[in-house]
Design an enzyme around this catalytic site. Sequence first.
Site, short mmCIF file in Angstrom:
data_model
loop_
_atom_site.label_atom_id
_atom_site.label_comp_id
_atom_site.label_asym_id
_atom_site.label_seq_id
_atom_site.Cartn_x
_atom_site.Cartn_y
_atom_site.Cartn_z
N HIS A 279 28.30 33.45 31.91
CA HIS A 279 27.99 32.48 32.96
C HIS A 279 28.37 31.06 32.52
CE1 HIS A 279 25.58 30.89 36.41
NE2 HIS A 279 25.45 29.86 35.58
N GLU A 280 27.87 30.65 31.37
CA GLU A 280 28.14 29.27 30.94
C GLU A 280 29.63 29.07 30.65
OE1 GLU A 280 25.77 27.54 31.75
OE2 GLU A 280 24.15 29.01 31.67
N TYR B 160 23.11 30.38 43.72
CA TYR B 160 23.66 31.33 42.75
C TYR B 160 24.11 32.63 43.42
CZ TYR B 160 21.86 28.51 38.85
OH TYR B 160 21.62 27.50 37.96
N GLU C 214 27.44 26.85 41.11
CA GLU C 214 26.68 28.02 40.66
C GLU C 214 27.08 29.34 41.34
OE1 GLU C 214 25.16 27.89 37.96
OE2 GLU C 214 24.83 25.74 37.71
N GLU D 106 26.01 24.38 30.61
CA GLU D 106 27.45 24.47 30.36
C GLU D 106 28.06 23.18 29.81
OE1 GLU D 106 25.77 24.48 33.26
OE2 GLU D 106 26.93 23.57 34.88
N HIS E 160 31.58 28.42 33.78
CA HIS E 160 31.49 27.03 34.26
C HIS E 160 32.63 26.17 33.71
CE1 HIS E 160 27.88 26.58 36.65
NE2 HIS E 160 27.08 27.08 35.72
N ASP F 199 16.92 19.12 41.94
CA ASP F 199 16.33 20.29 41.30
C ASP F 199 15.76 21.29 42.30
OD1 ASP F 199 16.53 20.26 38.55
OD2 ASP F 199 14.36 20.54 38.33
#
Length: 619
Positions: free
Chosen positions: A310-311, A398, A333, A286, A314, A390
């Site tokens: 989705h992006e 999510y 998320e 994003e 953001h 990560d």
Amino acid sequence: MNRTLFFTVAAATMALSCSPSSRTDVTARDPHSFARPDEVVVTHLHLDVAVDFDRHQIAGTATLTLNNKTGARKVHLDTRDLEIASVTLVPESTVAVWKLGEPVPLLGRELTIEIGTSTKQVAIKYATSPSAAALQWLEPAQTAGKKKPFLFTQSQAILARTWVPCQDGPGVRMTYSARVTVPPDLLALMSASNPTELSKDGVYAFRMDQPIPSYLLALAVGDIAFRPIGKHSGVYAEPTVVDKAAWELADTERMIDAAEALYGPYRWDRYDIIVLPPSFPFGGMENPRLTFATPTILAGDRSLVSLVAHELAHSWSGNLVTNATWNDFWLNEGFTTYFENRIMESISGRPYSEMLAQLSLQDLRSTVAELGDTSAITRLKLDMAGRDPDEGVSDIAYNKGALFLRHLEESVGREAWDQFLRGWFDSNAFTSATTEEFVTYLQKRLIKGDVAFEQKLEIDAWIYKPGLPASLPVIASEEFAKVDAEVEKWKKGEKPEVLVVKGWTTHHWLHFLKALPQGLSVDQMVELDKAFRFTTSGNSEILTVWLQRAIQSSYRKADASLEKFLTSQGRRKFLKLLYAELVKSPEGLARAKAIYAKARPTYHSVSSSTIDGILGWEK
Ligand code: BES
Ligand code: ZN
């Protein structure tokens, strides 16, 4: 919340692990950054850099404007694998005393610069390393056009520091400007105001006037063309891909309208998308004003565009209101996955978005089953100190996050909920928020002292407890019920050809493939493949699920397709699922290793470090 009170990293970690479900958290220093923004905070970055494709290096000067809140005599920055040449203080124009700390795994090296009480800026002359983790340098052969090289960055979560010295935590925001010099036949784009055509001399100027966290710094350089989609949006891609991309993403303008109608004005001026070469390790990223996207969403039928929803979402959840640390990742998320679903409901209808929601729920259930429902990593609020952020990227942030918001929506009713959520974005615009701040806001604006209501919401269980709460929403997609009925027919011996599949979308097919019994025989795979041609599907999502099944069933006819898929794109989500399936048998492991030996040099470090782990690959 007392933001001036903080602990050392160790003390903060201890405090968190002693009372994992405590809601009264003091804002500890970001465990993934050396910066001390409570003392001196960077408010603006000016980059003046050149991109050197021969040396795989970005070099130049980063000038950071400082707000010295406490009269501190040092500023602390994040760097990783950067070579620092010199630092100059402005306005003093004196050479500064600086030092690089010892390298810390993942975090890199702290850059400490001595400053005066009237220092306004530090100008850092630096160069990146050829192995900078945020940068992927593509050879012409790795592009669609095959003639020119390509460079793109990926800064989230803590990789911005591998190409720009900065305060690399999501709790710090700065505006930025840049002057970037590239080979004159290539176009440069950033997460900022962007050109649509080549400059004469390879020099490009950029501005991002809205304050953003460092993980949203982004740059792409290559043989790139532009096509407008609507008034406020357009698509960039390599010339041979750009028309296909513009067709596929034609709904973008409608998505912007839908998003604005839900949660308020889009505050970033334009919204463009760049479709990158296939080694881009994510589906999408994003980056403000310029979403970075994988070409694997170009299915040819617009069926994978929820990724754009989705992006785009953001632009509110993440870019406008940002998770304060990577422990609060679900605020980015989970909110975005919820918002994505609402955008898709607006533009494609509820039956469609309910398929997305049910797939999310199924994925979440299998992730929790895999991780174990008492595992700490299944909590929404994470404790990632000392670990790679990560590792916190999973269905929990999510899908558990999105389902929590859906549960809140269903508990208060859509109208009150939408008003509440819009209020959250408006009142926290251009700031970062912790999970605890969200809970406080929830109490003040939604619960308002109603104790019975608060108990029903199970906030503590959702956010701080592992596993799935009792109040998990029930999702029953009618479309998927139809798919289930066809699966039943097939299980009872009907031929695939007689199944009623007319009008099925990608999501019907995904559900179909997931609903089939485990351990199909090769004959059954052959039968399905003959009828529905999964092995040659151009749809990356469908192909991935099918190839997983092919590996499970030793369906050798899909071998070539599998190898081609693993060697022609580098999206981590797909690679991870398929390599993880392969390593389950000794013979599969050998195949995985043979394919990986060829493919690894073409993958982005984000993907190869994950796959290294799965294969036990020695670097
Ligand atoms: N911001 C994420 C990608 C990301 C997360 C990069 C964490 C680095 C660290 C992006 O918005 C995202 O979620 N992408 C998804 C697509 C989406 C439709 C679920 C992806 O790449 O698969
Ligand atoms: Zn996301």
